[in-house]
Write a protein that holds these residues in place. Structure first.
Motif, PDB file in Angstrom:
ATOM      1  N   GLU A 166       0.837  -1.213   0.000  1.00  0.00           N
ATOM      2  CA  GLU A 166       0.000   0.000   0.000  1.00  0.00           C
ATOM      3  C   GLU A 166       0.867   1.257   0.000  1.00  0.00           C
ATOM      4  N   ALA A 167       1.904   1.239   0.838  1.00  0.00           N
ATOM      5  CA  ALA A 167       2.809   2.401   0.879  1.00  0.00           C
ATOM      6  C   ALA A 167       3.484   2.590  -0.475  1.00  0.00           C
ATOM      7  N   PHE A 168       3.903   1.471  -1.080  1.00  0.00           N
ATOM      8  CA  PHE A 168       4.545   1.534  -2.405  1.00  0.00           C
ATOM      9  C   PHE A 168       3.586   2.112  -3.441  1.00  0.00           C
ATOM     10  N   GLN A 169       2.337   1.637  -3.423  1.00  0.00           N
ATOM     11  CA  GLN A 169       1.356   2.133  -4.386  1.00  0.00           C
ATOM     12  C   GLN A 169       1.073   3.613  -4.165  1.00  0.00           C
ATOM     13  N   GLU A 170       0.986   4.019  -2.887  1.00  0.00           N
ATOM     14  CA  GLU A 170       0.767   5.451  -2.621  1.00  0.00           C
ATOM     15  C   GLU A 170       1.934   6.286  -3.136  1.00  0.00           C
ATOM     16  N   LYS A 171       3.159   5.806  -2.867  1.00  0.00           N
ATOM     17  CA  LYS A 171       4.347   6.545  -3.331  1.00  0.00           C
ATOM     18  C   LYS A 171       4.411   6.549  -4.864  1.00  0.00           C
ATOM     19  N   SER A 172       3.995   5.423  -5.478  1.00  0.00           N
ATOM     20  CA  SER A 172       3.976   5.372  -6.947  1.00  0.00           C
ATOM     21  C   SER A 172       2.979   6.388  -7.492  1.00  0.00           C
ATOM     22  N   LYS A 173       1.804   6.463  -6.873  1.00  0.00           N
ATOM     23  CA  LYS A 173       0.811   7.459  -7.309  1.00  0.00           C
ATOM     24  C   LYS A 173       1.352   8.868  -7.114  1.00  0.00           C
ATOM     25  N   GLU A 174       1.963   9.080  -5.954  1.00  0.00           N
ATOM     26  CA  GLU A 174       2.523  10.402  -5.663  1.00  0.00           C
ATOM     27  C   GLU A 174       3.610  10.742  -6.679  1.00  0.00           C
ATOM     28  N   LYS A 175       4.455   9.766  -6.996  1.00  0.00           N
ATOM     29  CA  LYS A 175       5.514   9.974  -7.980  1.00  0.00           C
ATOM     30  C   LYS A 175       4.923  10.288  -9.346  1.00  0.00           C
ATOM     31  N   ALA A 176       3.871   9.519  -9.717  1.00  0.00           N
ATOM     32  CA  ALA A 176       3.220   9.753 -11.015  1.00  0.00           C
ATOM     33  C   ALA A 176       2.628  11.159 -11.054  1.00  0.00           C
ATOM     34  N   GLN A 177       1.992  11.543  -9.953  1.00  0.00           N
ATOM     35  CA  GLN A 177       1.414  12.895  -9.910  1.00  0.00           C
ATOM     36  C   GLN A 177       2.512  13.962  -9.993  1.00  0.00           C
ATOM     37  N   LEU A 178       3.593  13.760  -9.232  1.00  0.00           N
ATOM     38  CA  LEU A 178       4.688  14.735  -9.267  1.00  0.00           C
ATOM     39  C   LEU A 178       5.358  14.773 -10.633  1.00  0.00           C
ATOM     40  N   THR A 179       5.482  13.584 -11.245  1.00  0.00           N
ATOM     41  CA  THR A 179       6.075  13.533 -12.583  1.00  0.00           C
ATOM     42  C   THR A 179       5.193  14.294 -13.570  1.00  0.00           C
ATOM     43  N   THR A 180       3.889  14.068 -13.466  1.00  0.00           N
ATOM     44  CA  THR A 180       2.951  14.783 -14.340  1.00  0.00           C
ATOM     45  C   THR A 180       3.040  16.292 -14.089  1.00  0.00           C
ATOM     46  N   ALA A 181       3.108  16.659 -12.814  1.00  0.00           N
ATOM     47  CA  ALA A 181       3.216  18.089 -12.479  1.00  0.00           C
ATOM     48  C   ALA A 181       4.525  18.662 -13.010  1.00  0.00           C
ATOM     49  N   LEU A 182       5.611  17.885 -12.883  1.00  0.00           N
ATOM     50  CA  LEU A 182       6.910  18.343 -13.367  1.00  0.00           C
ATOM     51  C   LEU A 182       6.896  18.501 -14.886  1.00  0.00           C
ATOM     52  N   VAL A 183       6.307  17.535 -15.557  1.00  0.00           N
ATOM     53  CA  VAL A 183       6.225  17.615 -17.018  1.00  0.00           C
ATOM     54  C   VAL A 183       5.417  18.849 -17.412  1.00  0.00           C
ATOM     55  N   GLU A 184       4.338  19.093 -16.724  1.00  0.00           N
ATOM     56  CA  GLU A 184       3.533  20.282 -17.032  1.00  0.00           C
ATOM     57  C   GLU A 184       4.323  21.563 -16.786  1.00  0.00           C
ATOM     58  N   MET A 185       5.037  21.598 -15.666  1.00  0.00           N
ATOM     59  CA  MET A 185       5.837  22.790 -15.357  1.00  0.00           C
ATOM     60  C   MET A 185       6.933  22.995 -16.396  1.00  0.00           C
ATOM     61  N   VAL A 186       7.572  21.862 -16.762  1.00  0.00           N
ATOM     62  CA  VAL A 186       8.631  21.976 -17.782  1.00  0.00           C
ATOM     63  C   VAL A 186       8.017  22.452 -19.093  1.00  0.00           C
ATOM     64  N   ASN A 187       6.872  21.925 -19.465  1.00  0.00           N
ATOM     65  CA  ASN A 187       6.207  22.353 -20.695  1.00  0.00           C
ATOM     66  C   ASN A 187       5.816  23.829 -20.611  1.00  0.00           C
ATOM     67  N   GLN A 188       5.271  24.222 -19.471  1.00  0.00           N
ATOM     68  CA  GLN A 188       4.900  25.634 -19.304  1.00  0.00           C
ATOM     69  C   GLN A 188       6.136  26.537 -19.364  1.00  0.00           C
ATOM     70  N   SER A 189       7.190  26.036 -18.702  1.00  0.00           N
ATOM     71  CA  SER A 189       8.418  26.829 -18.692  1.00  0.00           C
ATOM     72  C   SER A 189       8.973  26.961 -20.108  1.00  0.00           C
ATOM     73  N   GLU A 190       8.947  25.885 -20.850  1.00  0.00           N
ATOM     74  CA  GLU A 190       9.448  25.931 -22.221  1.00  0.00           C
ATOM     75  C   GLU A 190       8.581  26.848 -23.089  1.00  0.00           C
ATOM     76  N   SER A 191       7.261  26.695 -22.911  1.00  0.00           N
ATOM     77  CA  SER A 191       6.396  27.572 -23.720  1.00  0.00           C
ATOM     78  C   SER A 191       6.574  29.037 -23.309  1.00  0.00           C
ATOM     79  N   PHE A 192       6.780  29.277 -22.011  1.00  0.00           N
ATOM     80  CA  PHE A 192       7.023  30.646 -21.556  1.00  0.00           C
ATOM     81  C   PHE A 192       8.339  31.161 -22.137  1.00  0.00           C
ATOM     82  N   ARG A 193       9.384  30.330 -22.107  1.00  0.00           N
ATOM     83  CA  ARG A 193      10.669  30.752 -22.666  1.00  0.00           C
ATOM     84  C   ARG A 193      10.564  30.970 -24.190  1.00  0.00           C
TER      85      ARG A 193
END
Length: 189
Positions: free
Chosen positions: A146-173
């Motif tokens: 359960e802890a692993f699955q929660e961390k995996s979900k959290e990682k997936a969410q953070l990865t998605t957030a990071l990808v969005e931020m990187v995309n936003q940052s690139e589009s802003f640049r």
């Protein structure tokens, strides 16, 4: 089987006791008869003083014959009783031998059964402890999963957030670069 042998041994011993009792009873009876015959013979001979020596000889011969007959019967009874006692003792010895043979026969089986039971008890104890360990490990595994699955979900969410931020940052640049390019082109031109 043990009960049967004990019963037979007890029966043989009772039979031997009964024979001994009858032997004693017969011996006493014969002794009493010998005493009464010898007393009767002496009284008869003392009561017939006038009859003569012939009557005394006949009476004493009859008394001796009866005593000999009683002794013969006594010896016959004694021999029969001794024969029966010997037979009873032989049967008791045979029963003892059979009992010992049965003990030897059943003893290895008992040892094997006892050994198997001990091993079974040890296996049951080990199995119980292993089952408890298994349940504990399963519980820990579920918690860690359960802890692993929660961390995996959290990682997936953070990865998605990071990808969005990187995309936003690139589009802003990219927009900023385009604006700067326009400014530079307008300054040149």
């Amino acid at each position: 089987m043990k009960k049967i042998i004990v019963y037979i041994t007890t029966s043989v011993n009772k039979y031997a006791d009964t024979i001994a009792f009858h032997y004693t009873y017969i011996a006493e009876f014969l002794r009493d008869q010998m005493k009464s015959n010898s007393l009767g013979a002496t009284l008869g001979s003392s009561g017939r003083l006038s009859a003569g020596d012939d009557d005394e000889d006949e009476t004493s011969k009859m008394a001796l014959a009866k005593e000999e007959e009683i002794e013969k019967r006594k010896m016959e009874v004694r021999q029969r009783v001794e024969c029966q006692l010997t037979r009873a003792q032989d049967e008791a010895k045979r029963l003892t031998q059979v009992w010992e043979e049965l003990e030897v026969f059943t003893d290895p089986m008992r040892k094997e059964v006892t050994s198997v039971r001990r091993r079974l008890d040890l296996a049951n104890r080990d199995l119980k402890s292993l089952a408890q360990i298994c349940q504990k490990k399963e519980k820990e595994y579920k918690e860690v999963l359960e802890a692993f699955q929660e961390k995996s979900k959290e990682k997936a969410q953070l990865t998605t957030a990071l990808v969005e931020m990187v995309n936003q940052s690139e589009s802003f640049r990219m927009r900023k670069l385009e604006e700067l390019s326009k400014i530079l082109l307008s300054l040149k031109g």
